[in-house]
Write a protein that holds these residues in place. Structure first.
Motif, PDB file in Angstrom:
ATOM      1  N   GLY A  19      -4.705  -2.507  10.255  1.00 21.92           N
ATOM      2  CA  GLY A  19      -4.330  -1.357  11.079  1.00 21.92           C
ATOM      3  C   GLY A  19      -2.828  -1.189  11.197  1.00 21.92           C
ATOM      4  N   SER A  20      -2.146  -1.139  10.059  1.00 22.94           N
ATOM      5  CA  SER A  20      -0.676  -1.099  10.067  1.00 22.94           C
ATOM      6  C   SER A  20      -0.161   0.280   9.680  1.00 22.94           C
ATOM      7  CB  SER A  20      -0.111  -2.146   9.100  1.00 22.94           C
ATOM      8  OG  SER A  20      -0.692  -2.007   7.815  1.00 22.94           O
ATOM      9  N   ALA A  21       1.009   0.622  10.234  1.00 25.78           N
ATOM     10  CA  ALA A  21       1.642   1.908   9.948  1.00 25.78           C
ATOM     11  C   ALA A  21       3.140   1.776  10.205  1.00 25.78           C
ATOM     12  CB  ALA A  21       1.048   3.006  10.828  1.00 25.78           C
ATOM     13  N   LEU A  22       3.901   2.706   9.651  1.00 29.46           N
ATOM     14  CA  LEU A  22       5.342   2.698   9.877  1.00 29.46           C
ATOM     15  C   LEU A  22       5.640   3.224  11.275  1.00 29.46           C
ATOM     16  CD1 LEU A  22       8.227   2.322   8.726  1.00 29.46           C
ATOM     17  CD2 LEU A  22       8.115   4.720   7.995  1.00 29.46           C
ATOM     18  N   GLU A  23       6.332   2.415  12.073  1.00 30.40           N
ATOM     19  CA  GLU A  23       6.788   2.862  13.382  1.00 30.40           C
ATOM     20  C   GLU A  23       8.044   3.719  13.220  1.00 30.40           C
ATOM     21  OE1 GLU A  23       7.155   3.211  17.597  1.00 30.40           O
ATOM     22  OE2 GLU A  23       5.472   2.669  16.301  1.00 30.40           O
ATOM     23  N   ARG A  24       9.055   3.190  12.533  1.00 25.26           N
ATOM     24  CA  ARG A  24      10.255   3.958  12.261  1.00 25.26           C
ATOM     25  C   ARG A  24      11.168   3.204  11.291  1.00 25.26           C
ATOM     26  NH1 ARG A  24      14.211   2.428  17.047  1.00 25.26           N
ATOM     27  NH2 ARG A  24      15.628   3.920  16.072  1.00 25.26           N
ATOM     28  N   ASP A  25      12.046   3.969  10.656  1.00 26.86           N
ATOM     29  CA  ASP A  25      13.100   3.403   9.825  1.00 26.86           C
ATOM     30  C   ASP A  25      14.239   2.998  10.759  1.00 26.86           C
ATOM     31  OD1 ASP A  25      15.288   2.925   8.183  1.00 26.86           O
ATOM     32  OD2 ASP A  25      14.859   4.571   6.820  1.00 26.86           O
TER      33      ASP A  25
ATOM     34  N   LEU B 196      10.424  -0.900  10.611  1.00 27.98           N
ATOM     35  CA  LEU B 196       9.626  -1.483  11.683  1.00 27.98           C
ATOM     36  C   LEU B 196       8.174  -1.050  11.482  1.00 27.98           C
ATOM     37  CD1 LEU B 196       9.753  -3.174  14.305  1.00 27.98           C
ATOM     38  CD2 LEU B 196       9.917  -1.012  15.551  1.00 27.98           C
ATOM     39  N   VAL B 197       7.306  -2.030  11.326  1.00 28.39           N
ATOM     40  CA  VAL B 197       5.883  -1.783  11.079  1.00 28.39           C
ATOM     41  C   VAL B 197       5.097  -2.094  12.350  1.00 28.39           C
ATOM     42  CG1 VAL B 197       3.875  -2.439   9.692  1.00 28.39           C
ATOM     43  CG2 VAL B 197       6.150  -2.343   8.635  1.00 28.39           C
ATOM     44  N   ARG B 198       4.225  -1.181  12.735  1.00 30.58           N
ATOM     45  CA  ARG B 198       3.370  -1.366  13.908  1.00 30.58           C
ATOM     46  C   ARG B 198       1.964  -1.744  13.453  1.00 30.58           C
ATOM     47  NH1 ARG B 198       3.340   3.325  15.303  1.00 30.58           N
ATOM     48  NH2 ARG B 198       1.235   3.992  14.808  1.00 30.58           N
TER      49      ARG B 198
ATOM     50  N   ARG C 275       0.814  -1.223   0.000  1.00 34.12           N
ATOM     51  CA  ARG C 275       0.000   0.000   0.000  1.00 34.12           C
ATOM     52  C   ARG C 275       0.845   1.270   0.000  1.00 34.12           C
ATOM     53  NH1 ARG C 275      -1.691   2.628   4.563  1.00 34.12           N
ATOM     54  NH2 ARG C 275      -1.394   0.776   5.861  1.00 34.12           N
ATOM     55  N   ALA C 276       1.960   1.253   0.715  1.00 36.69           N
ATOM     56  CA  ALA C 276       2.710   2.491   0.964  1.00 36.69           C
ATOM     57  C   ALA C 276       4.092   2.502   0.322  1.00 36.69           C
ATOM     58  CB  ALA C 276       2.838   2.711   2.471  1.00 36.69           C
ATOM     59  N   HIS C 277       4.331   1.639  -0.665  1.00 38.05           N
ATOM     60  CA  HIS C 277       5.699   1.511  -1.197  1.00 38.05           C
ATOM     61  C   HIS C 277       6.221   2.803  -1.810  1.00 38.05           C
ATOM     62  CE1 HIS C 277       4.799   1.351  -5.571  1.00 38.05           C
ATOM     63  NE2 HIS C 277       3.632   0.933  -5.149  1.00 38.05           N
ATOM     64  N   ARG C 278       5.375   3.612  -2.407  1.00 35.08           N
ATOM     65  CA  ARG C 278       5.851   4.854  -3.028  1.00 35.08           C
ATOM     66  C   ARG C 278       6.379   5.812  -1.968  1.00 35.08           C
ATOM     67  NH1 ARG C 278       1.963   7.391  -7.525  1.00 35.08           N
ATOM     68  NH2 ARG C 278       3.768   8.782  -7.579  1.00 35.08           N
ATOM     69  N   GLU C 279       5.639   5.985  -0.883  1.00 33.84           N
ATOM     70  CA  GLU C 279       6.081   6.871   0.183  1.00 33.84           C
ATOM     71  C   GLU C 279       7.331   6.323   0.865  1.00 33.84           C
ATOM     72  OE1 GLU C 279       3.084   5.651  -0.206  1.00 33.84           O
ATOM     73  OE2 GLU C 279       1.701   7.334  -0.484  1.00 33.84           O
ATOM     74  N   LEU C 280       7.369   5.010   1.053  1.00 28.65           N
ATOM     75  CA  LEU C 280       8.524   4.404   1.704  1.00 28.65           C
ATOM     76  C   LEU C 280       9.768   4.508   0.832  1.00 28.65           C
ATOM     77  CD1 LEU C 280       6.785   1.201   3.114  1.00 28.65           C
ATOM     78  CD2 LEU C 280       7.483   3.236   4.397  1.00 28.65           C
TER      79      LEU C 280
ATOM     80  N   VAL D 264      19.735  -1.642  12.732  1.00 30.02           N
ATOM     81  CA  VAL D 264      19.659  -3.088  12.528  1.00 30.02           C
ATOM     82  C   VAL D 264      20.867  -3.631  11.762  1.00 30.02           C
ATOM     83  CG1 VAL D 264      18.401  -4.905  11.304  1.00 30.02           C
ATOM     84  CG2 VAL D 264      17.170  -3.291  12.756  1.00 30.02           C
ATOM     85  N   PHE D 265      21.329  -2.899  10.754  1.00 36.29           N
ATOM     86  CA  PHE D 265      22.447  -3.396   9.963  1.00 36.29           C
ATOM     87  C   PHE D 265      23.809  -3.113  10.600  1.00 36.29           C
ATOM     88  CE2 PHE D 265      19.364  -3.111   6.302  1.00 36.29           C
ATOM     89  CZ  PHE D 265      19.291  -4.475   6.097  1.00 36.29           C
ATOM     90  N   SER D 266      23.810  -2.356  11.684  1.00 38.13           N
ATOM     91  CA  SER D 266      25.048  -2.081  12.407  1.00 38.13           C
ATOM     92  C   SER D 266      25.143  -2.985  13.618  1.00 38.13           C
ATOM     93  CB  SER D 266      25.097  -0.628  12.865  1.00 38.13           C
ATOM     94  OG  SER D 266      25.000   0.247  11.759  1.00 38.13           O
TER      95      SER D 266
END
Length: 235
Positions: A220-226, A207-209, A189-194, A231-233
C-alpha cells in the motif's frame, strides 16, 4: 520456376520481417533497461553494494521485511547482470567507490545511514524514540510525518553521489522494516513516472507513504511528495 521464385521471395520476406521485429523488440527492451538503470544508478555488468541494517532489538539479526527488501534490491541488480555484495552496517567502513550502494534502514538500525544523513541530507531529521505521538517522526521542511506502526509509516529514498565515489548511493530510510521494503517495491513499480517527475535522475529525494499496513502490508505504498530541495538544503 515462377512458383519456386515466389516461394523463395516469400521465405526471404518472412525472415527479414522476423529479424526486424526481433531487432525492434530487443532495442525496445534495451531502451527500457537503460531508462531503469539510469534511475537506479545501475549499469549492465556493473557492481552493486547492499549495506544491511540490524533489527533494533537484535544487533546480530535483520528483520524479516528488511531481508526481503535486500532480496528485492538483489533481484533488481540481477536484471543488469551486476555483481552483488552484501555488507553489514556494523562492520563496513569506507567509500562505495564504483559500486552503486543501496543502504537499507534508518539510523537507529544502520550506522551508515546516520553517516550519510549527517554528510548529505541536512534538511532531514528523525525525532527520538519516546512514548509520545512524535516518536521517530520525520521532520522535513517544517513538516512532521508521524509513525503509526500498524497503520501508516513513511520512508525516505534519497539518491546522491558522495564526493569520493564514482557511483551513487541510494538510501532507503524507513520508519520501520515494512516501510523499507515498501519503498523498494514502490520505486521498482513506479520508476518511469518518478523519473519523469524528479528534477534530476542523478540526485533526488522522495518521501514514500505506506498506508493501510494492516490490510495491504508493504503493497500500500504511494508517493507522498518530492522533498529533494528541502532535504538537500540546510534547514
Amino acid at each position: 520456376m515462377s512458383v519456386i521464385v515466389n516461394i523463395a521471395i516469400g521465405l526471404a520476406t518472412s525472415v527479414i520481417s522476423g529479424v526486424l521485429v526481433w531487432l525492434w523488440e530487443r532495442g525496445k527492451r534495451l531502451r527500457a533497461l537503460n531508462r531503469r538503470g539510469r534511475f537506479f544508478g545501475l549499469a549492465p555488468g556493473g557492481t552493486c553494494l547492499i549495506v544491511m541494517n540490524n533489527a533494533h532489538d537484535a544487533p546480530t539479526r535483520a528483520a524479516q521485511e528488511d531481508v526481503l527488501a535486500m532480496l528485492d534490491v538483489a533481484a533488481l541488480a540481477g536484471e543488469f547482470g551486476c555483481e552483488v555484495t552484501v555488507e553489514s552496517s556494523g562492520g563496513f567502513r569506507g567509500s562505495n567507490g564504483d559500486r552503486t550502494e543501496f543502504c537499507v534502514g534508518g539510523p537507529g538500525s544502520n550506522a551508515r545511514t546516520a553517516g550519510h544523513m549527517a554528510a548529505y541530507l541536512p534538511g532531514f531529521r528523525i525525532l527520538p524514540w519516546n512514548s509520545g505521538p512524535d516518536s521517530i517522526a520525520f521532520r522535513i521542511g517544517g513538516r512532521t510525518y508521524r509513525y503509526d506502526k500498524a497503520h501508516q509509516q513513511y520512508a525516505l529514498v534519497a539518491k546522491f553521489r558522495p564526493a569520493e565515489a564514482a557511483a551513487p548511493v541510494i538510501l532507503i530510510c524507513g520508519q520501520g522494516p515494512v516501510a523499507n521494503r515498501a519503498a523498494i517495491h514502490f520505486l521498482k513499480r513506479a520508476h518511469r513516472e518518478l523519473a519523469a517527475a524528479v528534477p534530476s535522475q542523478d540526485r533526488y529525494c522522495l518521501l514514500v507513504r505506506v498506508a493501510n499496513i494492516e490490510t495491504y502490508g508493504h503493497l500500500g505504498s504511494a508517493l507522498e511528495r518530492d522533498v529533494t530541495e528541502a532535504v538537500f538544503s540546510a534547514a
